[in-house]
Design a protein around this motif. Structure first.
Motif, PDB file in Angstrom:
ATOM      1  N   SER A   1      49.119  44.773  59.049  1.00 42.35           N
ATOM      2  CA  SER A   1      48.263  45.247  57.584  1.00 42.35           C
ATOM      3  C   SER A   1      47.579  44.257  56.658  1.00 42.35           C
ATOM      4  O   SER A   1      47.412  43.553  57.249  1.00 42.35           O
ATOM      5  N   CYS A   2      47.079  45.278  55.937  1.00 40.58           N
ATOM      6  CA  CYS A   2      45.630  44.400  54.863  1.00 40.58           C
ATOM      7  C   CYS A   2      46.095  42.943  54.316  1.00 40.58           C
ATOM      8  O   CYS A   2      47.495  43.170  53.576  1.00 40.58           O
ATOM      9  N   PRO A   3      45.475  41.777  54.346  1.00 41.51           N
ATOM     10  CA  PRO A   3      45.764  40.590  53.544  1.00 41.51           C
ATOM     11  C   PRO A   3      46.741  41.148  51.937  1.00 41.51           C
ATOM     12  O   PRO A   3      45.838  41.988  51.198  1.00 41.51           O
ATOM     13  N   PRO A   4      46.900  39.896  51.146  1.00 44.99           N
ATOM     14  CA  PRO A   4      46.935  40.295  49.956  1.00 44.99           C
ATOM     15  C   PRO A   4      45.828  40.915  49.526  1.00 44.99           C
ATOM     16  O   PRO A   4      44.977  39.672  49.148  1.00 44.99           O
ATOM     17  N   GLY A   5      45.942  41.384  48.112  1.00 42.74           N
ATOM     18  CA  GLY A   5      44.545  41.808  47.343  1.00 42.74           C
ATOM     19  C   GLY A   5      43.431  42.649  48.113  1.00 42.74           C
ATOM     20  O   GLY A   5      42.771  42.172  47.755  1.00 42.74           O
ATOM     21  N   THR A   6      43.504  43.165  49.248  1.00 45.26           N
ATOM     22  CA  THR A   6      42.534  43.715  49.815  1.00 45.26           C
ATOM     23  C   THR A   6      42.942  44.945  50.424  1.00 45.26           C
ATOM     24  O   THR A   6      44.437  45.000  49.691  1.00 45.26           O
ATOM     25  N   THR A   7      42.171  46.375  50.305  1.00 49.56           N
ATOM     26  CA  THR A   7      42.690  47.223  50.695  1.00 49.56           C
ATOM     27  C   THR A   7      42.068  47.626  52.017  1.00 49.56           C
ATOM     28  O   THR A   7      41.003  47.885  52.396  1.00 49.56           O
ATOM     29  N   GLU A   8      42.464  49.052  53.189  1.00 52.94           N
ATOM     30  CA  GLU A   8      41.543  49.022  54.351  1.00 52.94           C
ATOM     31  C   GLU A   8      40.739  50.104  53.867  1.00 52.94           C
ATOM     32  O   GLU A   8      40.931  51.004  53.533  1.00 52.94           O
ATOM     33  N   ILE A   9      39.759  49.456  53.861  1.00 52.68           N
ATOM     34  CA  ILE A   9      38.214  50.991  53.730  1.00 52.68           C
ATOM     35  C   ILE A   9      37.792  51.657  54.996  1.00 52.68           C
ATOM     36  O   ILE A   9      36.840  52.524  54.778  1.00 52.68           O
ATOM     37  N   ARG A  10      38.345  50.924  55.726  1.00 56.16           N
ATOM     38  CA  ARG A  10      37.939  51.657  57.268  1.00 56.16           C
ATOM     39  C   ARG A  10      38.701  51.386  58.422  1.00 56.16           C
ATOM     40  O   ARG A  10      39.540  50.547  57.914  1.00 56.16           O
ATOM     41  N   PRO A  11      39.085  52.170  59.101  1.00 51.50           N
ATOM     42  CA  PRO A  11      40.102  51.655  59.958  1.00 51.50           C
ATOM     43  C   PRO A  11      39.716  50.479  60.514  1.00 51.50           C
ATOM     44  O   PRO A  11      38.989  49.494  61.152  1.00 51.50           O
ATOM     45  N   ARG A  12      40.743  49.518  60.296  1.00 50.57           N
ATOM     46  CA  ARG A  12      41.244  47.914  60.706  1.00 50.57           C
ATOM     47  C   ARG A  12      39.796  47.223  59.570  1.00 50.57           C
ATOM     48  O   ARG A  12      39.575  46.182  60.678  1.00 50.57           O
ATOM     49  N   SER A  13      39.390  47.704  58.564  1.00 47.64           N
ATOM     50  CA  SER A  13      38.769  46.636  57.786  1.00 47.64           C
ATOM     51  C   SER A  13      38.890  47.171  56.399  1.00 47.64           C
ATOM     52  O   SER A  13      39.661  47.785  56.069  1.00 47.64           O
ATOM     53  N   CYS A  14      39.196  45.116  55.283  1.00 45.50           N
ATOM     54  CA  CYS A  14      40.130  45.586  54.834  1.00 45.50           C
ATOM     55  C   CYS A  14      39.004  44.876  53.818  1.00 45.50           C
ATOM     56  O   CYS A  14      37.663  43.934  54.506  1.00 45.50           O
ATOM     57  N   LEU A  15      39.043  45.083  52.509  1.00 47.18           N
ATOM     58  CA  LEU A  15      38.107  44.691  51.684  1.00 47.18           C
ATOM     59  C   LEU A  15      38.871  44.415  49.770  1.00 47.18           C
ATOM     60  O   LEU A  15      39.453  45.406  49.634  1.00 47.18           O
ATOM     61  N   ALA A  16      38.493  43.475  49.751  1.00 46.03           N
ATOM     62  CA  ALA A  16      39.021  42.864  47.878  1.00 46.03           C
ATOM     63  C   ALA A  16      37.921  43.770  46.774  1.00 46.03           C
ATOM     64  O   ALA A  16      36.425  43.953  47.312  1.00 46.03           O
ATOM     65  N   PRO A  17      38.471  44.258  45.910  1.00 47.55           N
ATOM     66  CA  PRO A  17      37.037  44.230  45.039  1.00 47.55           C
ATOM     67  C   PRO A  17      36.887  43.682  44.269  1.00 47.55           C
ATOM     68  O   PRO A  17      36.689  42.059  44.374  1.00 47.55           O
ATOM     69  N   GLN A  18      35.899  43.728  43.843  1.00 47.58           N
ATOM     70  CA  GLN A  18      34.508  42.686  43.334  1.00 47.58           C
ATOM     71  C   GLN A  18      35.185  42.285  42.365  1.00 47.58           C
ATOM     72  O   GLN A  18      34.349  40.760  42.620  1.00 47.58           O
ATOM     73  N   ASP A  19      35.134  42.445  41.043  1.00 44.71           N
ATOM     74  CA  ASP A  19      35.574  42.489  40.015  1.00 44.71           C
ATOM     75  C   ASP A  19      37.322  42.377  40.046  1.00 44.71           C
ATOM     76  O   ASP A  19      38.259  42.438  40.735  1.00 44.71           O
ATOM     77  N   PRO A  20      37.943  40.831  39.454  1.00 45.30           N
ATOM     78  CA  PRO A  20      39.123  40.760  39.545  1.00 45.30           C
ATOM     79  C   PRO A  20      40.466  42.844  39.515  1.00 45.30           C
ATOM     80  O   PRO A  20      40.124  43.266  38.838  1.00 45.30           O
ATOM     81  N   ALA A  21      40.980  42.500  40.335  1.00 42.55           N
ATOM     82  CA  ALA A  21      42.082  43.499  40.272  1.00 42.55           C
ATOM     83  C   ALA A  21      43.175  43.767  39.448  1.00 42.55           C
ATOM     84  O   ALA A  21      43.754  42.993  38.368  1.00 42.55           O
ATOM     85  N   PRO A  22      43.277  44.774  38.234  1.00 41.88           N
ATOM     86  CA  PRO A  22      44.100  44.653  37.593  1.00 41.88           C
ATOM     87  C   PRO A  22      45.601  45.317  37.251  1.00 41.88           C
ATOM     88  O   PRO A  22      46.080  45.188  38.846  1.00 41.88           O
ATOM     89  N   SER A  23      46.294  44.275  36.734  1.00 39.67           N
ATOM     90  CA  SER A  23      47.920  44.204  37.162  1.00 39.67           C
ATOM     91  C   SER A  23      48.114  46.197  37.358  1.00 39.67           C
ATOM     92  O   SER A  23      47.863  46.836  36.372  1.00 39.67           O
ATOM     93  N   ILE A  24      49.659  45.947  37.553  1.00 42.20           N
ATOM     94  CA  ILE A  24      50.211  47.676  37.174  1.00 42.20           C
ATOM     95  C   ILE A  24      50.587  48.191  36.544  1.00 42.20           C
ATOM     96  O   ILE A  24      50.248  49.386  36.334  1.00 42.20           O
ATOM     97  N   LEU A  25      50.519  47.262  35.059  1.00 43.91           N
ATOM     98  CA  LEU A  25      50.650  47.893  33.799  1.00 43.91           C
ATOM     99  C   LEU A  25      49.117  48.447  33.631  1.00 43.91           C
ATOM    100  O   LEU A  25      49.401  48.828  32.236  1.00 43.91           O
ATOM    101  N   ASP A  26      47.994  47.505  33.856  1.00 42.32           N
ATOM    102  CA  ASP A  26      47.035  48.387  33.011  1.00 42.32           C
ATOM    103  C   ASP A  26      46.553  48.849  34.028  1.00 42.32           C
ATOM    104  O   ASP A  26      45.237  49.489  33.622  1.00 42.32           O
ATOM    105  N   TYR A  27      46.348  49.340  34.961  1.00 42.42           N
ATOM    106  CA  TYR A  27      45.548  50.283  35.894  1.00 42.42           C
ATOM    107  C   TYR A  27      46.280  51.421  35.562  1.00 42.42           C
ATOM    108  O   TYR A  27      47.430  52.180  36.115  1.00 42.42           O
ATOM    109  N   ARG A  28      45.022  52.159  34.341  1.00 37.27           N
ATOM    110  CA  ARG A  28      46.162  53.498  33.785  1.00 37.27           C
ATOM    111  C   ARG A  28      44.607  54.059  34.712  1.00 37.27           C
ATOM    112  O   ARG A  28      44.020  55.113  33.171  1.00 37.27           O
ATOM    113  N   PRO A  29      44.164  55.045  35.219  1.00 34.68           N
ATOM    114  CA  PRO A  29      43.177  55.689  35.366  1.00 34.68           C
ATOM    115  C   PRO A  29      43.615  57.488  34.878  1.00 34.68           C
ATOM    116  O   PRO A  29      44.698  57.977  34.952  1.00 34.68           O
TER     117      PRO A  29
END
Length: 405
Positions: free
Chosen positions: A42-70
Protein backbone atom coordinates in the motif's frame (compact mmCIF):
# COMPACT_ATOMS: atom_id res chain seq x y z
CA UNK A 1 13.38 -21.58 -27.76
CA UNK A 2 16.06 -22.45 -25.22
CA UNK A 3 15.51 -21.70 -21.57
CA UNK A 4 18.34 -19.14 -21.66
CA UNK A 5 16.79 -17.21 -24.55
CA UNK A 6 13.37 -17.33 -22.85
CA UNK A 7 14.81 -16.03 -19.58
CA UNK A 8 16.71 -13.25 -21.38
CA UNK A 9 13.59 -12.22 -23.28
CA UNK A 10 11.49 -12.16 -20.13
CA UNK A 11 14.05 -10.03 -18.29
CA UNK A 12 14.39 -7.69 -21.27
CA UNK A 13 10.62 -7.13 -21.46
CA UNK A 14 10.44 -6.47 -17.72
CA UNK A 15 13.22 -3.89 -17.93
CA UNK A 16 11.61 -2.31 -20.98
CA UNK A 17 8.24 -2.15 -19.22
CA UNK A 18 9.82 -0.52 -16.19
CA UNK A 19 11.51 2.01 -18.43
CA UNK A 20 8.24 2.91 -20.13
CA UNK A 21 6.51 3.15 -16.75
CA UNK A 22 9.23 5.42 -15.38
CA UNK A 23 9.02 7.59 -18.50
CA UNK A 24 5.23 7.91 -18.05
CA UNK A 25 5.63 8.80 -14.40
CA UNK A 26 8.44 11.23 -15.12
CA UNK A 27 6.21 13.04 -17.59
CA UNK A 28 3.76 13.86 -14.81
CA UNK A 29 4.20 17.09 -12.84
CA UNK A 30 5.60 16.37 -9.40
CA UNK A 31 7.03 13.00 -10.43
CA UNK A 32 10.24 13.80 -8.65
CA UNK A 33 8.26 13.55 -5.41
CA UNK A 34 6.91 10.07 -6.19
CA UNK A 35 7.60 7.06 -3.99
CA UNK A 36 7.96 3.59 -5.50
CA UNK A 37 6.39 0.63 -3.75
CA UNK A 38 6.57 -3.12 -4.26
CA UNK A 39 3.73 -5.08 -5.88
CA UNK A 40 1.01 -5.74 -3.33
CA UNK A 41 2.14 -2.97 -0.97
CA UNK A 42 0.00 0.00 0.00
CA UNK A 43 1.07 3.58 -0.50
CA UNK A 44 2.59 5.32 2.54
CA UNK A 45 0.23 7.47 4.62
CA UNK A 46 -0.50 10.81 3.00
CA UNK A 47 0.07 9.55 -0.55
CA UNK A 48 -1.99 7.90 -3.27
CA UNK A 49 -1.14 5.65 -6.20
CA UNK A 50 -0.82 7.71 -9.41
CA UNK A 51 0.54 4.90 -11.57
CA UNK A 52 1.12 1.21 -10.77
CA UNK A 53 3.51 1.02 -7.78
CA UNK A 54 4.11 4.78 -7.74
CA UNK A 55 2.72 6.94 -4.92
CA UNK A 56 2.54 10.71 -4.66
CA UNK A 57 1.49 13.18 -1.98
CA UNK A 58 -0.57 16.30 -2.83
CA UNK A 59 1.43 19.45 -3.34
CA UNK A 60 -0.69 21.37 -0.83
CA UNK A 61 -1.79 20.14 2.62
CA UNK A 62 -4.61 17.62 2.27
CA UNK A 63 -8.01 18.54 3.74
CA UNK A 64 -9.56 16.46 6.47
CA UNK A 65 -12.35 14.02 5.67
CA UNK A 66 -14.73 16.65 7.06
CA UNK A 67 -13.52 19.44 4.81
CA UNK A 68 -13.24 17.63 1.48
CA UNK A 69 -16.61 18.31 -0.16
CA UNK A 70 -16.09 18.25 -3.92
CA UNK A 71 -18.85 19.55 -6.19
CA UNK A 72 -20.03 16.86 -8.57
CA UNK A 73 -19.80 17.79 -12.25
CA UNK A 74 -22.12 14.96 -13.29
CA UNK A 75 -25.14 16.15 -15.24
CA UNK A 76 -27.87 13.53 -15.02
CA UNK A 77 -31.68 13.40 -14.77
CA UNK A 78 -32.98 14.33 -11.33
CA UNK A 79 -36.35 13.22 -9.97
CA UNK A 80 -37.01 14.49 -6.47
CA UNK A 81 -39.88 12.54 -4.89
CA UNK A 82 -41.57 14.49 -2.12
CA UNK A 83 -44.40 12.00 -1.55
CA UNK A 84 -44.44 8.24 -1.72
CA UNK A 85 -46.24 6.94 -4.80
CA UNK A 86 -48.52 4.84 -2.59
CA UNK A 87 -49.61 5.39 1.02
CA UNK A 88 -46.95 4.06 3.35
CA UNK A 89 -46.92 2.48 6.78
CA UNK A 90 -43.82 3.42 8.73
CA UNK A 91 -43.28 0.23 10.70
CA UNK A 92 -40.21 1.62 12.48
CA UNK A 93 -41.50 4.83 13.99
CA UNK A 94 -39.95 6.93 16.72
CA UNK A 95 -41.94 10.20 16.59
CA UNK A 96 -40.56 11.17 19.98
CA UNK A 97 -42.02 14.32 21.47
CA UNK A 98 -45.08 14.23 19.18
CA UNK A 99 -47.34 11.84 21.09
CA UNK A 100 -47.99 13.87 24.23
CA UNK A 101 -50.92 16.06 23.18
CA UNK A 102 -53.62 16.54 20.56
CA UNK A 103 -51.68 19.53 19.22
CA UNK A 104 -48.44 17.64 18.69
CA UNK A 105 -50.35 14.75 17.12
CA UNK A 106 -52.03 17.15 14.72
CA UNK A 107 -48.60 18.47 13.73
CA UNK A 108 -47.42 14.89 13.21
CA UNK A 109 -50.41 14.24 10.97
CA UNK A 110 -49.67 17.29 8.81
CA UNK A 111 -46.07 16.21 8.37
CA UNK A 112 -47.04 12.66 7.47
CA UNK A 113 -49.57 13.99 4.94
CA UNK A 114 -46.77 15.82 3.14
CA UNK A 115 -44.96 12.50 2.75
CA UNK A 116 -47.97 10.24 2.03
CA UNK A 117 -47.25 8.22 5.16
CA UNK A 118 -50.75 7.14 6.15
CA UNK A 119 -49.79 5.29 9.33
CA UNK A 120 -46.87 5.20 11.73
CA UNK A 121 -46.14 2.37 14.16
CA UNK A 122 -44.60 3.61 17.41
CA UNK A 123 -41.77 1.22 18.22
CA UNK A 124 -40.62 2.68 21.53
CA UNK A 125 -40.74 -0.54 23.62
CA UNK A 126 -43.31 0.82 26.06
CA UNK A 127 -45.56 -1.20 28.33
CA UNK A 128 -48.03 -0.93 31.17
CA UNK A 129 -49.14 2.53 32.23
CA UNK A 130 -46.85 4.29 29.74
CA UNK A 131 -48.42 2.37 26.88
CA UNK A 132 -51.94 3.08 28.16
CA UNK A 133 -51.25 6.82 28.41
CA UNK A 134 -49.79 6.93 24.92
CA UNK A 135 -52.74 5.08 23.40
CA UNK A 136 -55.25 7.19 25.34
CA UNK A 137 -53.71 10.38 23.94
CA UNK A 138 -53.77 8.95 20.41
CA UNK A 139 -57.41 7.89 20.78
CA UNK A 140 -58.35 11.39 21.92
CA UNK A 141 -57.30 12.78 18.52
CA UNK A 142 -60.08 12.34 15.94
CA UNK A 143 -57.62 12.95 13.11
CA UNK A 144 -54.89 10.58 14.30
CA UNK A 145 -56.61 7.76 16.19
CA UNK A 146 -56.60 5.60 13.06
CA UNK A 147 -53.12 6.65 11.90
CA UNK A 148 -50.90 5.82 14.87
CA UNK A 149 -50.46 2.41 16.42
CA UNK A 150 -48.17 1.27 19.24
CA UNK A 151 -45.99 -1.80 19.83
CA UNK A 152 -45.74 -3.31 23.31
CA UNK A 153 -42.44 -3.48 25.14
CA UNK A 154 -40.90 -6.43 26.97
CA UNK A 155 -38.75 -6.00 30.07
CA UNK A 156 -35.97 -8.58 29.77
CA UNK A 157 -34.20 -7.66 32.98
CA UNK A 158 -33.77 -10.36 35.63
CA UNK A 159 -35.09 -13.30 33.65
CA UNK A 160 -35.47 -16.19 36.07
CA UNK A 161 -38.13 -17.99 38.11
CA UNK A 162 -41.56 -16.41 37.54
CA UNK A 163 -40.40 -14.01 34.84
CA UNK A 164 -42.18 -15.75 31.96
CA UNK A 165 -45.57 -15.84 33.70
CA UNK A 166 -45.38 -12.17 34.67
CA UNK A 167 -44.20 -11.08 31.23
CA UNK A 168 -46.85 -13.02 29.34
CA UNK A 169 -49.55 -11.58 31.61
CA UNK A 170 -48.26 -8.06 31.01
CA UNK A 171 -48.14 -8.64 27.27
CA UNK A 172 -51.75 -9.84 27.26
CA UNK A 173 -52.76 -6.73 29.22
CA UNK A 174 -50.91 -4.51 26.74
CA UNK A 175 -52.77 -6.13 23.85
CA UNK A 176 -56.08 -5.47 25.59
CA UNK A 177 -54.94 -1.83 25.95
CA UNK A 178 -54.36 -1.63 22.18
CA UNK A 179 -50.83 -2.81 21.34
CA UNK A 180 -50.54 -4.31 17.84
CA UNK A 181 -47.16 -6.04 18.13
CA UNK A 182 -43.98 -6.25 20.18
CA UNK A 183 -40.95 -3.97 19.93
CA UNK A 184 -38.72 -2.47 19.10
CA UNK A 185 -36.78 -4.94 21.23
CA UNK A 186 -33.62 -2.90 21.85
CA UNK A 187 -30.09 -3.76 20.87
CA UNK A 188 -28.92 -4.26 24.45
CA UNK A 189 -30.87 -7.53 24.34
CA UNK A 190 -28.16 -10.15 23.91
CA UNK A 191 -25.38 -7.77 24.92
CA UNK A 192 -25.72 -6.06 28.29
CA UNK A 193 -28.98 -7.37 29.78
CA UNK A 194 -28.42 -9.73 32.71
CA UNK A 195 -30.48 -12.56 34.08
CA UNK A 196 -31.47 -12.84 37.73
CA UNK A 197 -28.39 -14.99 38.34
CA UNK A 198 -26.08 -12.32 36.88
CA UNK A 199 -25.26 -14.11 33.63
CA UNK A 200 -25.69 -12.53 30.20
CA UNK A 201 -29.14 -13.05 28.71
CA UNK A 202 -28.54 -14.74 25.36
CA UNK A 203 -30.96 -14.06 22.53
CA UNK A 204 -31.80 -17.76 22.20
CA UNK A 205 -32.20 -18.44 25.91
CA UNK A 206 -34.94 -21.10 26.27
CA UNK A 207 -36.37 -19.32 29.32
CA UNK A 208 -37.74 -16.76 26.85
CA UNK A 209 -39.73 -19.28 24.83
CA UNK A 210 -43.07 -18.57 26.59
CA UNK A 211 -43.04 -14.94 25.45
CA UNK A 212 -42.37 -15.91 21.82
CA UNK A 213 -45.08 -18.57 22.03
CA UNK A 214 -47.49 -15.97 23.40
CA UNK A 215 -46.66 -13.67 20.48
CA UNK A 216 -47.54 -16.46 18.04
CA UNK A 217 -50.78 -17.23 19.89
CA UNK A 218 -51.79 -13.56 19.95
CA UNK A 219 -50.70 -13.02 16.31
CA UNK A 220 -48.26 -10.27 17.26
CA UNK A 221 -45.22 -9.58 15.07
CA UNK A 222 -42.00 -9.28 17.06
CA UNK A 223 -39.85 -6.35 15.92
CA UNK A 224 -36.28 -6.97 17.08
CA UNK A 225 -33.10 -4.92 16.81
CA UNK A 226 -29.99 -7.06 17.21
CA UNK A 227 -26.54 -5.57 17.60
CA UNK A 228 -25.12 -2.90 15.32
CA UNK A 229 -23.47 -2.65 11.90
CA UNK A 230 -20.61 -5.11 11.55
CA UNK A 231 -18.00 -2.36 11.33
CA UNK A 232 -18.97 -1.16 14.82
CA UNK A 233 -17.36 -4.34 16.15
CA UNK A 234 -14.09 -3.74 14.25
CA UNK A 235 -11.03 -1.64 15.11
CA UNK A 236 -11.57 2.07 14.51
CA UNK A 237 -8.87 2.62 11.93
CA UNK A 238 -8.64 4.18 8.47
CA UNK A 239 -9.81 0.95 6.84
CA UNK A 240 -13.12 1.04 8.71
CA UNK A 241 -15.74 2.58 6.41
CA UNK A 242 -17.70 3.81 9.47
CA UNK A 243 -14.63 5.54 10.92
CA UNK A 244 -16.16 9.01 10.90
CA UNK A 245 -19.35 7.95 12.67
CA UNK A 246 -17.39 6.05 15.31
CA UNK A 247 -15.14 9.05 15.90
CA UNK A 248 -18.13 11.39 16.14
CA UNK A 249 -20.01 9.01 18.43
CA UNK A 250 -17.37 6.79 20.09
CA UNK A 251 -19.97 5.22 22.36
CA UNK A 252 -21.40 3.39 19.36
CA UNK A 253 -18.41 1.11 19.05
CA UNK A 254 -18.95 -2.34 20.53
CA UNK A 255 -16.04 -3.49 22.66
CA UNK A 256 -15.41 -7.16 21.78
CA UNK A 257 -13.69 -7.67 25.10
CA UNK A 258 -16.94 -6.90 26.95
CA UNK A 259 -19.65 -8.07 24.55
CA UNK A 260 -20.30 -10.90 22.10
CA UNK A 261 -18.95 -10.21 18.63
CA UNK A 262 -21.14 -9.61 15.59
CA UNK A 263 -21.25 -13.20 14.35
CA UNK A 264 -21.97 -14.57 17.82
CA UNK A 265 -24.97 -12.25 18.16
CA UNK A 266 -26.28 -13.13 14.71
CA UNK A 267 -25.92 -16.84 15.45
CA UNK A 268 -27.97 -16.47 18.62
CA UNK A 269 -30.56 -14.37 16.78
CA UNK A 270 -30.91 -16.95 14.02
CA UNK A 271 -31.24 -19.70 16.63
CA UNK A 272 -34.07 -17.68 18.19
CA UNK A 273 -35.83 -17.42 14.82
CA UNK A 274 -35.44 -21.14 14.12
CA UNK A 275 -36.58 -22.19 17.60
CA UNK A 276 -39.88 -20.35 17.12
CA UNK A 277 -41.12 -21.05 13.59
CA UNK A 278 -44.72 -20.10 14.43
CA UNK A 279 -43.71 -16.62 15.61
CA UNK A 280 -43.40 -13.79 13.10
CA UNK A 281 -40.19 -11.80 13.56
CA UNK A 282 -39.19 -8.55 11.87
CA UNK A 283 -35.43 -8.01 11.91
CA UNK A 284 -34.79 -4.28 12.18
CA UNK A 285 -32.33 -2.63 9.78
CA UNK A 286 -32.49 -5.61 7.39
CA UNK A 287 -30.76 -7.56 10.16
CA UNK A 288 -27.62 -5.45 9.53
CA UNK A 289 -27.08 -7.56 6.40
CA UNK A 290 -28.01 -5.01 3.72
CA UNK A 291 -24.29 -4.92 2.87
CA UNK A 292 -24.39 -8.69 2.25
CA UNK A 293 -27.60 -9.49 0.41
CA UNK A 294 -26.46 -13.03 -0.25
CA UNK A 295 -26.33 -13.71 3.47
CA UNK A 296 -29.66 -12.00 4.05
CA UNK A 297 -31.29 -13.88 1.19
CA UNK A 298 -30.10 -17.18 2.64
CA UNK A 299 -31.58 -16.23 6.01
CA UNK A 300 -34.97 -15.31 4.53
CA UNK A 301 -35.03 -18.48 2.44
CA UNK A 302 -34.28 -20.74 5.42
CA UNK A 303 -36.59 -18.89 7.85
CA UNK A 304 -40.03 -18.19 6.34
CA UNK A 305 -41.22 -16.62 9.61
CA UNK A 306 -38.72 -13.74 9.31
CA UNK A 307 -39.28 -10.34 7.70
CA UNK A 308 -37.04 -7.27 7.59
CA UNK A 309 -37.48 -3.52 7.63
CA UNK A 310 -35.33 -1.00 5.73
CA UNK A 311 -34.84 1.55 8.50
CA UNK A 312 -31.50 3.38 8.53
CA UNK A 313 -29.80 1.15 5.94
CA UNK A 314 -30.66 3.12 2.80
CA UNK A 315 -26.93 3.80 2.37
CA UNK A 316 -26.39 0.09 1.63
CA UNK A 317 -29.51 -0.36 -0.50
CA UNK A 318 -28.70 2.64 -2.68
CA UNK A 319 -25.06 1.86 -3.39
CA UNK A 320 -25.84 -1.47 -5.10
CA UNK A 321 -28.83 -0.63 -7.31
CA UNK A 322 -28.88 -3.73 -9.49
CA UNK A 323 -28.40 -6.13 -6.60
CA UNK A 324 -30.92 -4.29 -4.43
CA UNK A 325 -33.54 -4.18 -7.20
CA UNK A 326 -33.26 -7.92 -7.76
CA UNK A 327 -33.30 -8.65 -4.02
CA UNK A 328 -36.43 -6.56 -3.43
CA UNK A 329 -38.20 -8.21 -6.35
CA UNK A 330 -37.23 -11.70 -5.17
CA UNK A 331 -38.20 -11.09 -1.52
CA UNK A 332 -40.99 -8.61 -2.18
CA UNK A 333 -43.28 -10.34 0.35
CA UNK A 334 -40.76 -10.10 3.20
CA UNK A 335 -39.64 -6.44 3.27
CA UNK A 336 -41.34 -3.61 5.17
CA UNK A 337 -40.84 0.12 4.94
CA UNK A 338 -39.57 1.67 8.17
CA UNK A 339 -37.64 4.86 8.72
CA UNK A 340 -36.29 4.73 12.32
CA UNK A 341 -35.38 8.28 13.43
CA UNK A 342 -38.29 10.58 12.74
CA UNK A 343 -36.96 13.36 10.52
CA UNK A 344 -39.58 14.30 7.89
CA UNK A 345 -37.02 15.78 5.49
CA UNK A 346 -35.24 12.42 5.23
CA UNK A 347 -38.15 10.26 3.99
CA UNK A 348 -37.97 11.55 0.38
CA UNK A 349 -34.54 9.95 0.02
CA UNK A 350 -36.23 6.57 0.46
CA UNK A 351 -38.90 7.40 -2.12
CA UNK A 352 -36.23 8.49 -4.59
CA UNK A 353 -34.17 5.32 -4.16
CA UNK A 354 -37.21 3.04 -4.37
CA UNK A 355 -39.11 4.81 -7.15
CA UNK A 356 -36.55 6.27 -9.58
CA UNK A 357 -33.59 5.31 -11.72
CA UNK A 358 -31.62 8.38 -10.68
CA UNK A 359 -27.83 8.16 -10.59
CA UNK A 360 -25.27 9.33 -8.05
CA UNK A 361 -27.08 11.46 -5.48
CA UNK A 362 -26.36 12.29 -1.87
CA UNK A 363 -27.37 10.30 1.16
CA UNK A 364 -28.91 12.37 3.93
CA UNK A 365 -26.22 11.81 6.58
CA UNK A 366 -22.65 12.14 5.44
CA UNK A 367 -21.23 10.45 8.52
CA UNK A 368 -23.17 7.26 7.72
CA UNK A 369 -21.92 7.04 4.15
CA UNK A 370 -19.34 8.97 2.16
CA UNK A 371 -20.59 7.37 -1.08
CA UNK A 372 -23.55 8.24 -3.30
CA UNK A 373 -26.92 6.59 -3.84
CA UNK A 374 -28.65 5.24 -6.95
CA UNK A 375 -32.32 4.58 -7.62
CA UNK A 376 -33.51 0.98 -7.85
CA UNK A 377 -36.83 1.70 -9.67
CA UNK A 378 -39.05 -0.92 -8.04
CA UNK A 379 -42.16 -2.10 -9.91
CA UNK A 380 -45.47 -0.79 -8.59
CA UNK A 381 -46.56 -4.18 -7.25
CA UNK A 382 -43.35 -4.39 -5.20
CA UNK A 383 -43.69 -0.81 -3.95
CA UNK A 384 -47.19 -1.51 -2.67
CA UNK A 385 -45.98 -4.54 -0.72
CA UNK A 386 -42.99 -2.75 0.78
CA UNK A 387 -44.92 0.43 1.58
CA UNK A 388 -48.03 -1.08 3.20
CA UNK A 389 -49.24 -4.54 2.14
CA UNK A 390 -46.64 -6.58 3.99
CA UNK A 391 -47.19 -4.65 7.22
CA UNK A 392 -50.93 -5.24 6.96
CA UNK A 393 -50.37 -8.95 6.31
CA UNK A 394 -48.25 -9.63 9.38
CA UNK A 395 -50.08 -7.21 11.71
CA UNK A 396 -53.76 -8.12 11.69
CA UNK A 397 -54.58 -5.56 14.37
CA UNK A 398 -53.84 -2.69 11.97
CA UNK A 399 -56.81 -1.09 10.17
CA UNK A 400 -57.17 -3.24 7.05
CA UNK A 401 -59.58 -1.17 4.96
CA UNK A 402 -59.09 1.90 2.79
CA UNK A 403 -55.79 0.88 1.20
CA UNK A 404 -55.18 0.70 -2.55
CA UNK A 405 -55.60 -2.77 -4.01
Amino acid sequence: MSIFIYAFRTMYLAVLGTAFLWRAISAQPGSNRATTIQPGDSCPPGTTEIRPRSCLAPQDPAPSILDYRPRSTLVAPTHLVRKARYPAIDFHGHPNGMLGSAESLARLGSELDELNVRMIIVANNVSGDNLKRTIATINSSPAMKDRVRVLAGINFQNVGPGWAQRSVAQLEADVVAGAVGIGEIPKDFGQTIRKANGSRLALDDPELDPIWQAAARLKLPVFIHTGDPQEFFQPVDYRNERWLELELFPGRRVDPARHPNFDELMKERDNLFRRNPKTTFVAAHMGWHANDLGRLGKMLTEMPNVYVDVGAVLYDIGRQPRGSHDFFVRFQDRILFGKDAYQPEEYPYYWRVFETNDDYFDYYRGYHAFWKLYGIALPDDVLKKVYYKNALTITPRLPQTGWPR
